[in-house]
Design a protein around this motif. Structure first.
Motif, PDB file in Angstrom:
ATOM      1  N   GLY A  35       0.810  -1.215   0.000  1.00 49.03           N
ATOM      2  CA  GLY A  35       0.000   0.000   0.000  1.00 49.03           C
ATOM      3  C   GLY A  35       0.844   1.265   0.000  1.00 49.03           C
ATOM      4  O   GLY A  35       0.640   2.185  -0.794  1.00 49.03           O
ATOM      5  N   ARG A  39       7.128   1.672   1.416  1.00 46.11           N
ATOM      6  CA  ARG A  39       7.361   0.239   1.645  1.00 46.11           C
ATOM      7  C   ARG A  39       7.996  -0.417   0.414  1.00 46.11           C
ATOM      8  O   ARG A  39       8.612  -1.474   0.524  1.00 46.11           O
ATOM      9  N   ILE A  78      -4.149   3.418  -1.056  1.00 44.80           N
ATOM     10  CA  ILE A  78      -5.203   2.843  -0.215  1.00 44.80           C
ATOM     11  C   ILE A  78      -6.498   2.687  -1.009  1.00 44.80           C
ATOM     12  O   ILE A  78      -6.935   3.618  -1.679  1.00 44.80           O
ATOM     13  N   ARG A 114      -0.079  -9.305  -2.639  1.00 44.87           N
ATOM     14  CA  ARG A 114      -0.125  -8.074  -1.849  1.00 44.87           C
ATOM     15  C   ARG A 114       0.317  -8.374  -0.426  1.00 44.87           C
ATOM     16  O   ARG A 114      -0.183  -9.303   0.216  1.00 44.87           O
ATOM     17  N   GLY A 116       0.319  -6.659   3.091  1.00 42.46           N
ATOM     18  CA  GLY A 116      -0.313  -5.502   3.703  1.00 42.46           C
ATOM     19  C   GLY A 116      -0.323  -5.530   5.211  1.00 42.46           C
ATOM     20  O   GLY A 116       0.250  -6.427   5.843  1.00 42.46           O
ATOM     21  N   THR A 117      -0.997  -4.540   5.780  1.00 39.88           N
ATOM     22  CA  THR A 117      -1.239  -4.501   7.222  1.00 39.88           C
ATOM     23  C   THR A 117      -2.742  -4.585   7.436  1.00 39.88           C
ATOM     24  O   THR A 117      -3.532  -4.272   6.537  1.00 39.88           O
ATOM     25  N   PHE A 203     -11.941   3.357   6.026  1.00 39.61           N
ATOM     26  CA  PHE A 203     -11.165   2.960   7.214  1.00 39.61           C
ATOM     27  C   PHE A 203     -11.996   3.103   8.491  1.00 39.61           C
ATOM     28  O   PHE A 203     -11.825   2.331   9.425  1.00 39.61           O
ATOM     29  N   GLU A 238      -9.001  -5.347   5.970  1.00 37.41           N
ATOM     30  CA  GLU A 238      -8.070  -4.437   5.304  1.00 37.41           C
ATOM     31  C   GLU A 238      -8.867  -3.759   4.189  1.00 37.41           C
ATOM     32  O   GLU A 238     -10.088  -3.653   4.318  1.00 37.41           O
ATOM     33  N   MET A 239      -8.200  -3.267   3.126  1.00 39.95           N
ATOM     34  CA  MET A 239      -8.957  -2.416   2.211  1.00 39.95           C
ATOM     35  C   MET A 239      -8.717  -2.675   0.721  1.00 39.95           C
ATOM     36  O   MET A 239      -9.099  -1.842  -0.112  1.00 39.95           O
ATOM     37  N   GLU A 240      -8.084  -3.795   0.362  1.00 44.26           N
ATOM     38  CA  GLU A 240      -7.795  -4.010  -1.069  1.00 44.26           C
ATOM     39  C   GLU A 240      -7.990  -5.434  -1.569  1.00 44.26           C
ATOM     40  O   GLU A 240      -8.085  -5.650  -2.792  1.00 44.26           O
TER      41      GLU A 240
HETATM   42  C1  R1P Z   1      -5.162   1.669   5.892  1.00 46.68           C
HETATM   43  O1  R1P Z   1      -4.435   2.262   6.911  1.00 46.68           O
HETATM   44  C2  R1P Z   1      -4.287   0.930   4.900  1.00 46.68           C
HETATM   45  O2  R1P Z   1      -3.524  -0.076   5.573  1.00 46.68           O
HETATM   46  C3  R1P Z   1      -3.881  -1.374   5.121  1.00 46.68           C
HETATM   47  C4  R1P Z   1      -5.227  -1.180   4.453  1.00 46.68           C
HETATM   48  O3  R1P Z   1      -5.533  -2.189   3.529  1.00 46.68           O
HETATM   49  C5  R1P Z   1      -5.117   0.199   3.859  1.00 46.68           C
HETATM   50  O4  R1P Z   1      -4.466   0.216   2.623  1.00 46.68           O
HETATM   51  O5  R1P Z   1      -2.982  -1.974   4.229  1.00 46.68           O
HETATM   52  P1  R1P Z   1      -1.551  -1.407   3.725  1.00 46.68           P
HETATM   53  O6  R1P Z   1      -0.705  -1.311   4.946  1.00 46.68           O
HETATM   54  O7  R1P Z   1      -1.042  -2.399   2.775  1.00 46.68           O
HETATM   55  O8  R1P Z   1      -1.773  -0.098   3.042  1.00 46.68           O
END
Ligand code: R1P
Length: 289
Positions: A35, A39, A78, A114, A116-117, A203, A238-240
């Motif tokens: 994201g 990174r 994001i 991917r 991610g967090t 979020f 998460e968001m993706e």
């Molecule tokens: C939100 O803070 C972001 O962090 C998480 C979510 O999916 C969103 O993109 O993932 P990344 O750390 O990969 O961006």
């Protein structure tokens, strides 16, 4: 043969694709997606060689090699809407001839992971755990704009989800997409839990966070945590992951998301110093991709 018009596939004056600013020859078949643009440099710090680095908006890309494997790492920013841009442009770089604007006769399959967090939703995925999205639940609507999504969706899971969550948010219909099974097998060892990940289309409210605005369904997160379909529980937010799994499956690419849990949404705790555990996950993915 259909020639894709200039307004549909936008190619910059230097021959690069519109948002990513990458040229076809700069893309490897193995792609790590993150994201955060910063990174990308962290991932590339493990590379033995670096062949190119390109930055445009939130899309930062480095292509290089890791132990002889050519890998591209690209940031997507994001949100599932950004994934629509990134997946379509990566697919165009691989499968459309930019000089003739026609689809190439031989399909090139990309492998997309991917890293991610994420926020954990169950006691068995505490902060520091790595969770692969074996299935993704999309609270977004990106894939509905494409034809024949039924062939990549798990409709039975969707039905159970809407029933158990007593889904009542008007105008939204969550969809469920499995990640590529062979890629899950390749990347996920005993050190990564196979979970069910919700990709939220925001979020705060969409992940049940209440600051000043009240939520339409304040019980939604409780219902998400209690959900159980054939023994499968929802593990993280998460968001993706949903649009990544969905678009990749529609296009014929292999894709999955694996996240490091940095917040416990049930215990209400948060690890703001998560970079160490994330680098462990990055190294694991680079080894296995
Ligand atoms: C939100 O803070 C972001 O962090 C998480 C979510 O999916 C969103 O993109 O993932 P990344 O750390 O990969 O961006």
């Amino acid at each position: 043969m259909r020639v894709i018009p200039e307004s549909e596939l936008i190619i910059n004056a230097d021959g690069s694709v519109f948002h990513l600013h990458l040229k076809p020859e700069q893309l490897a078949d193995r792609v790590v997606l993150v994201g955060d643009p910063d990174r990308v440099s962290t991932v590339a710090s493990y590379f033995d060689t670096q062949e190119c680095e390109v930055s445009s908006r939130e899309f930062h890309t480095i292509t290089g090699t890791y132990k002889g494997k050519r890998i591209t790492v690209v940031s997507h920013g994001i949100g599932t809407d950004n994934i629509d841009i990134v997946l379509n442009e990566l697919d165009a770089l691989a499968n459309i001839d930019f000089s003739t604007r026609t689809v190439k006769p031989a399909f090139k399959q990309l492998t997309l992971v991917r890293v991610g967090t994420s926020g954990g939703l169950q006691p068995f995925v505490p902060v520091g755990t790595y969770v692969a999205a074996e299935k993704s639940i999309g609270f977004d609507g990106v894939i509905y704009f494409y034809a024949n999504t039924e062939r990549v969706r798990d409709i039975a899971f969707e039905t159970a989800l809407k029933e158990q969550l007593d889904w009542k948010l008007s105008g939204l219909s969550p969809y469920v997409v499995p990640a590529d099974h062979s890629l899950i097998e390749q990347i996920t060892g005993n050190d990564i839990i196979r979970g069910v990940t919700i990709a939220a289309n925001g979020f705060y409210g969409p992940q049940g966070r209440e600051l000043r605005l009240p939520l339409a369904d304040p019980k939604l997160n409780e219902k998400i945590e209690a959900f159980n379909y054939n023994g499968r529980q929802i593990t993280n937010f998460e968001m993706e992951s949903s649009s990544l799994a969905g678009l990749a499956a529609l296009m014929g690419h292999r894709a999955m998301t694996v996240c490091c849990i940095i917040a416990g949404r049930v215990d209400k705790n948060m690890n703001t110093n998560y970079k160490g555990s994330l680098t462990g996950l990055i190294e694991t993915v680079l080894e296995r991709i």
